[in-house]
Structures are given as C-alpha cells and as structure tokens.
Design a protein around this motif. Sequence first.
Motif, PDB file in Angstrom:
ATOM      1  N   GLU A  52       0.834  -1.212   0.000  1.00 39.23           N
ATOM      2  CA  GLU A  52       0.000   0.000   0.000  1.00 39.23           C
ATOM      3  C   GLU A  52       0.867   1.260   0.000  1.00 39.23           C
ATOM      4  N   MET A  53       1.963   1.195   0.757  1.00 40.49           N
ATOM      5  CA  MET A  53       2.862   2.364   0.801  1.00 40.49           C
ATOM      6  C   MET A  53       3.518   2.579  -0.576  1.00 40.49           C
ATOM      7  N   LEU A  54       3.870   1.469  -1.224  1.00 34.96           N
ATOM      8  CA  LEU A  54       4.466   1.596  -2.563  1.00 34.96           C
ATOM      9  C   LEU A  54       3.428   2.106  -3.554  1.00 34.96           C
ATOM     10  N   ASP A  55       2.164   1.763  -3.309  1.00 40.15           N
ATOM     11  CA  ASP A  55       1.089   2.297  -4.147  1.00 40.15           C
ATOM     12  C   ASP A  55       1.032   3.825  -3.987  1.00 40.15           C
ATOM     13  N   ILE A  56       1.128   4.284  -2.746  1.00 38.34           N
ATOM     14  CA  ILE A  56       1.104   5.734  -2.516  1.00 38.34           C
ATOM     15  C   ILE A  56       2.301   6.391  -3.215  1.00 38.34           C
ATOM     16  N   GLN A  57       3.405   5.644  -3.326  1.00 41.22           N
ATOM     17  CA  GLN A  57       4.570   6.172  -4.054  1.00 41.22           C
ATOM     18  C   GLN A  57       4.447   5.988  -5.563  1.00 41.22           C
ATOM     19  N   GLY A  58       3.330   5.434  -6.006  1.00 35.77           N
ATOM     20  CA  GLY A  58       3.061   5.346  -7.441  1.00 35.77           C
ATOM     21  C   GLY A  58       3.835   4.262  -8.174  1.00 35.77           C
ATOM     22  N   ALA A 409      -5.844   3.927   7.275  1.00 38.12           N
ATOM     23  CA  ALA A 409      -6.952   4.454   6.482  1.00 38.12           C
ATOM     24  C   ALA A 409      -6.991   3.715   5.149  1.00 38.12           C
ATOM     25  N   PRO A 410      -7.935   2.777   4.982  1.00 34.66           N
ATOM     26  CA  PRO A 410      -7.976   2.021   3.723  1.00 34.66           C
ATOM     27  C   PRO A 410      -8.253   2.930   2.526  1.00 34.66           C
ATOM     28  N   ASP A 411      -7.782   2.507   1.385  1.00 32.67           N
ATOM     29  CA  ASP A 411      -8.041   3.255   0.155  1.00 32.67           C
ATOM     30  C   ASP A 411      -9.545   3.196  -0.136  1.00 32.67           C
ATOM     31  N   ILE A 412     -10.053   4.216  -0.814  1.00 32.39           N
ATOM     32  CA  ILE A 412     -11.492   4.293  -1.049  1.00 32.39           C
ATOM     33  C   ILE A 412     -11.704   5.138  -2.308  1.00 32.39           C
ATOM     34  N   PRO A 413     -12.637   4.748  -3.178  1.00 27.43           N
ATOM     35  CA  PRO A 413     -12.881   5.593  -4.355  1.00 27.43           C
ATOM     36  C   PRO A 413     -13.507   6.930  -3.929  1.00 27.43           C
ATOM     37  N   LEU A 414     -13.124   8.003  -4.598  1.00 30.67           N
ATOM     38  CA  LEU A 414     -13.650   9.324  -4.236  1.00 30.67           C
ATOM     39  C   LEU A 414     -14.793   9.688  -5.178  1.00 30.67           C
ATOM     40  N   SER A 415     -15.779  10.393  -4.614  1.00 36.46           N
ATOM     41  CA  SER A 415     -16.888  10.800  -5.470  1.00 36.46           C
ATOM     42  C   SER A 415     -16.794  12.283  -5.836  1.00 36.46           C
ATOM     43  N   VAL A 416     -16.234  13.077  -4.934  1.00 32.55           N
ATOM     44  CA  VAL A 416     -16.110  14.523  -5.238  1.00 32.55           C
ATOM     45  C   VAL A 416     -14.771  15.058  -4.751  1.00 32.55           C
ATOM     46  N   GLY A 417     -14.376  16.184  -5.322  1.00 31.27           N
ATOM     47  CA  GLY A 417     -13.178  16.897  -4.852  1.00 31.27           C
ATOM     48  C   GLY A 417     -11.935  16.065  -5.070  1.00 31.27           C
ATOM     49  N   GLY A 418     -11.000  16.203  -4.146  1.00 27.19           N
ATOM     50  CA  GLY A 418      -9.788  15.393  -4.233  1.00 27.19           C
ATOM     51  C   GLY A 418      -8.788  15.930  -5.236  1.00 27.19           C
ATOM     52  N   GLY A 419      -9.015  17.150  -5.734  1.00 28.86           N
ATOM     53  CA  GLY A 419      -8.051  17.752  -6.660  1.00 28.86           C
ATOM     54  C   GLY A 419      -7.789  16.875  -7.864  1.00 28.86           C
ATOM     55  N   GLY A 420      -8.784  16.192  -8.350  1.00 31.68           N
ATOM     56  CA  GLY A 420      -8.628  15.359  -9.549  1.00 31.68           C
ATOM     57  C   GLY A 420      -8.300  13.917  -9.225  1.00 31.68           C
ATOM     58  N   ALA A 421      -8.081  13.600  -7.958  1.00 37.38           N
ATOM     59  CA  ALA A 421      -7.760  12.211  -7.607  1.00 37.38           C
ATOM     60  C   ALA A 421      -9.037  11.374  -7.608  1.00 37.38           C
ATOM     61  N   SER A 422      -8.911  10.117  -8.026  1.00 35.09           N
ATOM     62  CA  SER A 422     -10.099   9.268  -8.027  1.00 35.09           C
ATOM     63  C   SER A 422     -10.116   8.324  -6.822  1.00 35.09           C
ATOM     64  N   ARG A 423      -8.986   8.222  -6.106  1.00 32.69           N
ATOM     65  CA  ARG A 423      -8.897   7.364  -4.927  1.00 32.69           C
ATOM     66  C   ARG A 423      -8.230   8.151  -3.811  1.00 32.69           C
ATOM     67  N   LEU A 424      -8.536   7.766  -2.585  1.00 31.45           N
ATOM     68  CA  LEU A 424      -7.941   8.449  -1.430  1.00 31.45           C
ATOM     69  C   LEU A 424      -6.412   8.414  -1.500  1.00 31.45           C
ATOM     70  N   HIS A 425      -5.843   7.240  -1.799  1.00 34.06           N
ATOM     71  CA  HIS A 425      -4.381   7.125  -1.763  1.00 34.06           C
ATOM     72  C   HIS A 425      -3.705   7.975  -2.845  1.00 34.06           C
ATOM     73  N   GLU A 426      -4.474   8.357  -3.856  1.00 34.05           N
ATOM     74  CA  GLU A 426      -3.889   9.270  -4.863  1.00 34.05           C
ATOM     75  C   GLU A 426      -3.678  10.660  -4.271  1.00 34.05           C
ATOM     76  N   ILE A 427      -4.565  11.067  -3.373  1.00 32.92           N
ATOM     77  CA  ILE A 427      -4.337  12.356  -2.692  1.00 32.92           C
ATOM     78  C   ILE A 427      -3.091  12.248  -1.833  1.00 32.92           C
ATOM     79  N   LEU A 428      -2.990  11.134  -1.110  1.00 35.66           N
ATOM     80  CA  LEU A 428      -1.862  10.981  -0.191  1.00 35.66           C
ATOM     81  C   LEU A 428      -0.539  10.972  -0.962  1.00 35.66           C
ATOM     82  N   ALA A 429      -0.599  10.508  -2.217  1.00 33.18           N
ATOM     83  CA  ALA A 429       0.617  10.468  -3.047  1.00 33.18           C
ATOM     84  C   ALA A 429       1.217  11.858  -3.228  1.00 33.18           C
ATOM     85  N   THR A 430       0.419  12.893  -3.032  1.00 32.28           N
ATOM     86  CA  THR A 430       0.944  14.255  -3.180  1.00 32.28           C
ATOM     87  C   THR A 430       1.670  14.705  -1.912  1.00 32.28           C
TER      88      THR A 430
END
Length: 501
Positions: A52-58, A409-430
């Motif tokens: 999961e951490m490597l996922d956050i690192q893309g 905090a498990p990953d979760i699909p986003l429905s709104v906002g998130g600065g263009g991210a579609s999943r929670l962990h994509e926000i964390l990647a920033t």
Amino acid sequence: MTEPVLIVGAGPVGLTMALALKRWGVDLRIIDKTAARTGKSKALVLWPRTLEMLDIQGCVQSFVDAGMKAVGARIFAQQNVLMHIRLDRVRGAYPYALMVPQSDTERLLEEQLALIGVHVERRVELISFVDNGDGITAVLRHADGHDETVNSSYLAGCDGAHSTTRHALAAPFEGDTLPSGWMLADVELDGKMSQDELTICWTPDGVLLFVPIKGARFRVIADVGLSPVADESPLTLEEVQALLDLRGLPGLRAHDPVWMSRFRINERKVKDYRQGRVFLCGDAAHVHSPAGGQGMNTGMQDSFNLAWKLAMVWHGQASPALLDTYSPERSAVGDQVLRNAGILTKVAILRNPILQRMRNLAVSALGRVPRVRQRMVDQLTEMDLHYRNSPLTLTSQGAARRPSLGERAPDIPLSVGGGGASRLHEILATGKFAVLSVAAAAVTLPDAVQFISTAAGAATDQNYEAGHVYLIRPDAYVVMSTKSDNTAAIISVLERIAAGA
Ligand SMILES: Cc1cc2nc3c(=O)[nH]c(=O)nc-3n(C[C@H](O)[C@H](O)[C@H](O)COP(=O)(O)OP(=O)(O)OC[C@H]3O[C@@H](n4cnc5c(N)ncnc54)[C@H](O)[C@@H]3O)c2cc1C
C-alpha cells in the motif's frame, strides 16, 4: 555541497527514503559504501501494508509484476495441518504476500529513483559527522581514498545492523543474541511442496520452514540446535537434505543451491530513533528474528513515516515539532514487531515434548477460531499497525468507530473533490493530508491549510462511517475524525500543524 538530507545506506530502507523524499520535492544525496547492491535474496516478502505504501509512491505495479503471490501459510506437525492461514482475508487491495527477492526489491527501487533523477553514490562511506544544531557536517570517504566534507540539514542513518550512524551517536542497541543456530538454503526442490503458500513444519527436533520463491525454487530455513557457540563451518547441501529427510514432508530432494548460510538471531533495538537532526531507520534501529518476515518491511515503513514529515518541515509547511513524532511512533511499532517475532520464534523451537504437545493442541484449536485467524493475518501482513498512542493522533468528539483514531486508512474511491484524484491514496501520493467526508457534504478548506491538505468526498463504504469527516496523514493513518457538522475541529488541527509555516 549542501543538501537537505544525506541518506547513509542504499539498502531497501535508504532507497525507500530517497524515493519518498524526492517524490515529495526534497533534494538529497544517497551514499553506500559498497560497489554494488546486494545480489542476495535476503528478505523475500513484501507484505500488503508495504505494498500500500508503494502504491502511494506510485510504483507498486512494478513490484507486483516482478513478484510471485503467496496466498497463505500452513503449519504442520507430524504431517497434520494444525493451522491454515489464508491471506485472501486481508482487508485491502493486496490479499497476498508478494515474494520478491531483496536483490530485486533494491533493483526496482533504484530503477524508480533513476526515473526521478536520483542515483546512488557508490563506494562512498560515511566516516563521521557532527550535528551543529542547525545542520550536519559529515565526512565521506570516496573510493580513491579522498575525504569530502558535506553539509546537510538532516542525516538519515539507513546503514543497517552495524550502523556507523548509530555507533557515532553512541545509541545503545539493547537486546540479545538468541542461543540458537539457524540455517537457510535457497534451493530447487523436487517433490510435493506448495508453490503458493508458506509451509511450516513443527517437528520434535525443531522447525523447518519452506518459503516459495518462484517455480521449484524455495528458501528452506531451520533451527539447528540450541548451542550458544556459533558453528562457522560452511553449510552443505548434504546437511540441508539430512534436515529435509528428518523433519520435512516425505520425498523432498534439494538441489541446485544458489545461497546457503548459517545465521544467528539478534533481537536488538534502540530506544530513540532520533537524536537532534539525525534519524535511525530500518536495521540501524531494530533487528530481530526473521520469523514473520518483517524486518525489511518494518524498515521501509520507518522511511515512509519519516519522509512525509521531513518533506513538510523542509518545505516550511509544518512545524519542526512534527519530527518529534517519528521516534515514538516507530519505536512503538519496533517493540511490537520484536515481541511478535520473538514469540513466533520461541514457539517454533520448543524442544520439550510436553510443551510441544500443548502447543500443537492449542494452535490446532485456535486455528479453528475465525477471529484468531483474522488477527494472525492482520498481524503478519502489518495491516494492524496503528498509531493510536501517537502524539499526532488526536481524540475528538464524535470520532468514528471505523477506522478508529490512529488506525490505517484504507483506500477508497472518491466521489467529489480530491483535486482530480479518483482514490484516497492518490491524494496521499501528493504528500498532503486528506480531509475525507464520507456520505456527507464536502469540506471547504481555508486557503491557509490548502497547501498541506486536500478535501474530498466519498460515498458510503464499509470501511468508513457515514456522516463523518476524517483527517488522514500522507502515510494513510487516521489523525482524527468527527461528525460532519464539526469540521471546524479538523481545520483547527491543520492550522496548528501548519503553525510552523
Ligand atoms: C537471511 C536473511 C533473511 C531475511 N528475511 C527477511 C524477510 O523475509 N522479510 C523481511 O522483512 N526481512 C528479512 N530480512 C531482513 C532484511 O534483510 C533487513 O531487514 C533489510 O536488509 C534491512 O534493510 P536496511 O536498508 O535497513 O539495511 P541493509 O540492507 O543492511 O542496508 C544498509 C546499507 O548501508 C550501507 N552502509 C553501511 N554502513 C555504511 C557507511 N558507513 N557508509 C555508507 N554506507 C553504509 C551498507 O553497505 C548497506 O548497503 C532477512 C535478512 C537476512 C540476513
């Protein structure tokens, strides 16, 4: 030359630190005294939390592509299955142990680093350093013998069990060497052996563990006695075969060894992972039994923990006090990992026949209890690691029960906002905090905290409680949560974190 961070050691922990720091915009130097990365398979397992951490690192996909998925483990005694642990019970995107030899893990991390312009400086050794209070002055020795003096703001000691950094800090490495001898052999096996599960044989003479690597290649690990004196003679294939015949499942033949070694188990840890501007990470801070295969994983997670904090402080986005949370958080995890690995080891090498019988009965009975099996899976996969008692985890009125404060905090699909991210962990990647509203109106963040946080909304999800807002750290743990009508509390926490800006 002055860099924000000097990373000493380009093992998996130093490379992970370099990757996370650079991705979050912090320049660094990473040095290693060896001429080349390890060619040895050493740590074989990447557990789901590390993935999961490597996922956050893309970059998780390159590891998944290179690895082999092991989906469970069986404990045998006298050829009867005492317990079957299935990793499909993992509550996350990676319901398996990913088998990747450490040499490949290091190669993949180095390749990711090269993509963002970072290269390991090899045959460069840390000789000494001084913490001046406002920075570090270190002496590095190059391959041609010349010494270079470098300045950096911070030093990350990722230099392994014999850490120069730890010695220079005179940090006690408290603990013991266990009075038992062990052997490991990476061999090809002929005969019946599960290729996608770990097989653990508890026998009257000791333990024998088979870890699948790829195809017919396995790592075989066994304890070879309780002598306090180390056996220095080279391990032979005949010895390995004799152990298989004595303790293994019938009809196994070992051949074509690529690595055979004897080893001893050290259980040691420093108390403080930080002194001033110097941090200890990975084996430099903790070593323990390979039972549970957690050493490298824990070390890589030390790096993820520290990197986002260093990045925020370096960018002036958070108070330097944030760095004070690294040692208590990771030291508590280190204590837990040492304790669990120690128990697993001691239980496996019991020699007293009465205790062995009691152990087998107990494990067989417990193995039938789904809750116990789930706890074992969560512990093994490091999905249960938490920061409930961290100074960074804040109790709050109306906190959600799941995930609770300090938990993953498990990953979760986003429905709104998130600065263009579609999943929670994509926000964390920033490298930013996420302010997540679940089945509630999205939070509007004031400008003053937008540079460290992003607001997002998600629909109802079984991992999260509807009608709540969560503050989630860049390494995917819950800092606090509250009812959706109390988001002012979360904003005030973000303002406090940013107070050092
Ligand atoms: C046989 C074996 C099996 C294992 N199995 C597992 C497993 O299944 N799962 C698991 O999680 N872990 C396992 N481990 C543990 C794992 O290998 C270590 O936890 C991991 O290598 C630690 O990584 P590290 O980066 O902290 O240290 P290291 O990998 O030791 O890297 C430290 C680096 O620092 C460099 N260095 C040291 N001093 C200096 C200096 N003064 N200047 C510059 N560079 C320096 C070294 O050259 C080295 O490259 C196993 C270990 C062994 C030996």
